[in-house]
Design an enzyme around this catalytic site. Structure first.
Site, PDB file in Angstrom:
ATOM      1  N   THR A 168       0.859  -1.186   0.000  1.00 47.74           N
ATOM      2  CA  THR A 168       0.000   0.000   0.000  1.00 47.74           C
ATOM      3  C   THR A 168       0.888   1.226   0.000  1.00 47.74           C
ATOM      4  O   THR A 168       2.079   1.151   0.261  1.00 47.74           O
ATOM      5  CB  THR A 168      -0.917   0.042   1.239  1.00 47.74           C
ATOM      6  OG1 THR A 168      -0.101   0.177   2.419  1.00 47.74           O
ATOM      7  CG2 THR A 168      -1.744  -1.218   1.347  1.00 47.74           C
ATOM      8  N   ARG A 197      13.986  11.242   2.703  1.00 46.76           N
ATOM      9  CA  ARG A 197      13.115  11.465   1.553  1.00 46.76           C
ATOM     10  C   ARG A 197      11.731  11.914   2.013  1.00 46.76           C
ATOM     11  O   ARG A 197      11.161  11.373   2.946  1.00 46.76           O
ATOM     12  CB  ARG A 197      13.000  10.181   0.734  1.00 46.76           C
ATOM     13  CG  ARG A 197      12.074  10.283  -0.488  1.00 46.76           C
ATOM     14  CD  ARG A 197      10.686   9.748  -0.190  1.00 46.76           C
ATOM     15  NE  ARG A 197       9.844   9.646  -1.391  1.00 46.76           N
ATOM     16  CZ  ARG A 197       8.575   9.289  -1.387  1.00 46.76           C
ATOM     17  NH1 ARG A 197       7.977   8.969  -0.241  1.00 46.76           N
ATOM     18  NH2 ARG A 197       7.877   9.238  -2.507  1.00 46.76           N
ATOM     19  N   GLY A 199       7.910  12.776   0.399  1.00 46.53           N
ATOM     20  CA  GLY A 199       7.078  12.660  -0.790  1.00 46.53           C
ATOM     21  C   GLY A 199       6.030  13.748  -0.877  1.00 46.53           C
ATOM     22  O   GLY A 199       6.197  14.860  -0.367  1.00 46.53           O
ATOM     23  N   THR A 219      -2.791   9.492  -3.788  1.00 52.72           N
ATOM     24  CA  THR A 219      -1.946   8.361  -3.436  1.00 52.72           C
ATOM     25  C   THR A 219      -1.267   7.864  -4.702  1.00 52.72           C
ATOM     26  O   THR A 219      -1.830   7.984  -5.790  1.00 52.72           O
ATOM     27  CB  THR A 219      -2.765   7.229  -2.783  1.00 52.72           C
ATOM     28  OG1 THR A 219      -1.921   6.082  -2.556  1.00 52.72           O
ATOM     29  CG2 THR A 219      -3.936   6.792  -3.657  1.00 52.72           C
ATOM     30  N   GLY A 220      -0.072   7.322  -4.560  1.00 51.45           N
ATOM     31  CA  GLY A 220       0.643   6.838  -5.728  1.00 51.45           C
ATOM     32  C   GLY A 220       2.109   7.193  -5.664  1.00 51.45           C
ATOM     33  O   GLY A 220       2.692   7.301  -4.586  1.00 51.45           O
ATOM     34  N   GLY A 222       4.872   9.348  -5.279  1.00 47.27           N
ATOM     35  CA  GLY A 222       4.891  10.675  -4.667  1.00 47.27           C
ATOM     36  C   GLY A 222       5.611  11.734  -5.462  1.00 47.27           C
ATOM     37  O   GLY A 222       5.155  12.888  -5.532  1.00 47.27           O
TER      38      GLY A 222
END
Length: 284
Positions: A168, A197, A199, A219-220, A222
């Protein structure tokens, strides 16, 4: 239109989790405000190891867990980025919004703030996360040796071994309650990724946006969402046409790049993705 809340379990999440999200959505409806509802929903997902947020977060290449989260209502925003050792980053994000003059706190500063606000030390690592970390590092070792070289082949590893990707991505919620909008998002990041990092999730307009016309959470991948300022793109078009059409057009523009969106406006509630994405929509 009636009050509504929309949840997602992340781009790439199994559709079999949608029923669980529906239960989380229903439990969140006792909130007094739209903000209460979305935060309650996200806390439940952060506490669920099957979602990549809070206790379900993935490890970075150095073995650490750093998390991002954000909350937003019209005119107000709060976020934490690369925060460690807290159970519910979304609650710290709310404290940033309500108890500081700042918008985003990151790293050790976010951790110190969390402790000052009463958020106890908590280790979110799980055996599932450790197993995934060992597999990731084994794959990196098999490609090249040396720390710098490991970092340089992360993208190659993702392409050749997609099973290393977290099952997820972010979790998120948007709501409309008594005519007011709110959004919340939380993530354990991507895998593999460098320490530090950040996003799209804690960046207003990228992974989250909320204003007088509605609320949007993405979502996905980033970096791609961040470059395109996806949530503000969707929000800025609300009213021009049906919200569902807007969402699907913006997703289509990503081509084969994994992305999903949830959004609410005055008269619509939408969840859509170009990949699997568990979601729930509840009216009340």
């Amino acid at each position: 239109m009636s009050n509504t809340i929309v949840l997602h379990g992340g781009a790439g999440s199994s559709n079999q989790f949608s029923e669980r999200l529906k239960a989380y959505a229903k439990r969140s409806l006792n909130g007094k405000s739209a903000l209460d509802c979305v935060i309650s929903a996200v806390v439940q997902m952060e506490d669920d190891q099957d979602f990549n947020a809070g206790t379900g977060s993935v490890m970075r290449v150095d073995g650490s867990i750093q998390m991002d989260a954000a909350v937003m209502i019209p005119g107000r925003f709060g976020a934490v980025a690369a925060i460690e050792r807290v159970k519910n980053p979304v609650l710290v994000a709310r404290d940033v919004m309500e108890r500081t003059p700042h918008l985003i706190l990151s790293g050790d500063g976010a951790v110190r703030f969390a402790r000052a606000m009463g958020h106890r030390d908590y280790d979110p690592s799980t055996e599932k996360a450790r197993e995934r970390y060992r597999a990731m590092m084994s794959a990196l070792e098999g490609k090249k040796t040396g720390e710098d070289e490991k970092y340089s082949v992360m993208r190659e590893v993702l392409r050749s071994m997609p099973e290393l990707l977290s099952t997820t991505d972010t979790v998120g919620a948007v709501a409309r309650v008594n005519g007011e909008f709110a959004a919340a998002v939380s993530t354990g990041g991507a895998s593999p990724m460098l320490r530090g990092r950040i996003g799209d999730s804690p960046i207003p307009g990228a992974g989250i946006y909320c204003g007088e016309k509605g609320a949007v959470v993405a979502t996905g991948i980033g970096e791609e969402i961040l470059k395109r300022v996806l949530c503000y793109r969707v929000y800025s078009r609300i009213g021009a046409k049906r919200l569902e059409d807007i969402v699907r057009e913006e997703i289509a523009a990503f081509g084969n790049v994994s992305v999903g969106l949830i959004a609410v406006s005055e008269d619509e509630a939408v969840a859509a993705s170009n990949t699997n994405m568990a979601y729930a929509v509840e009216y009340f």
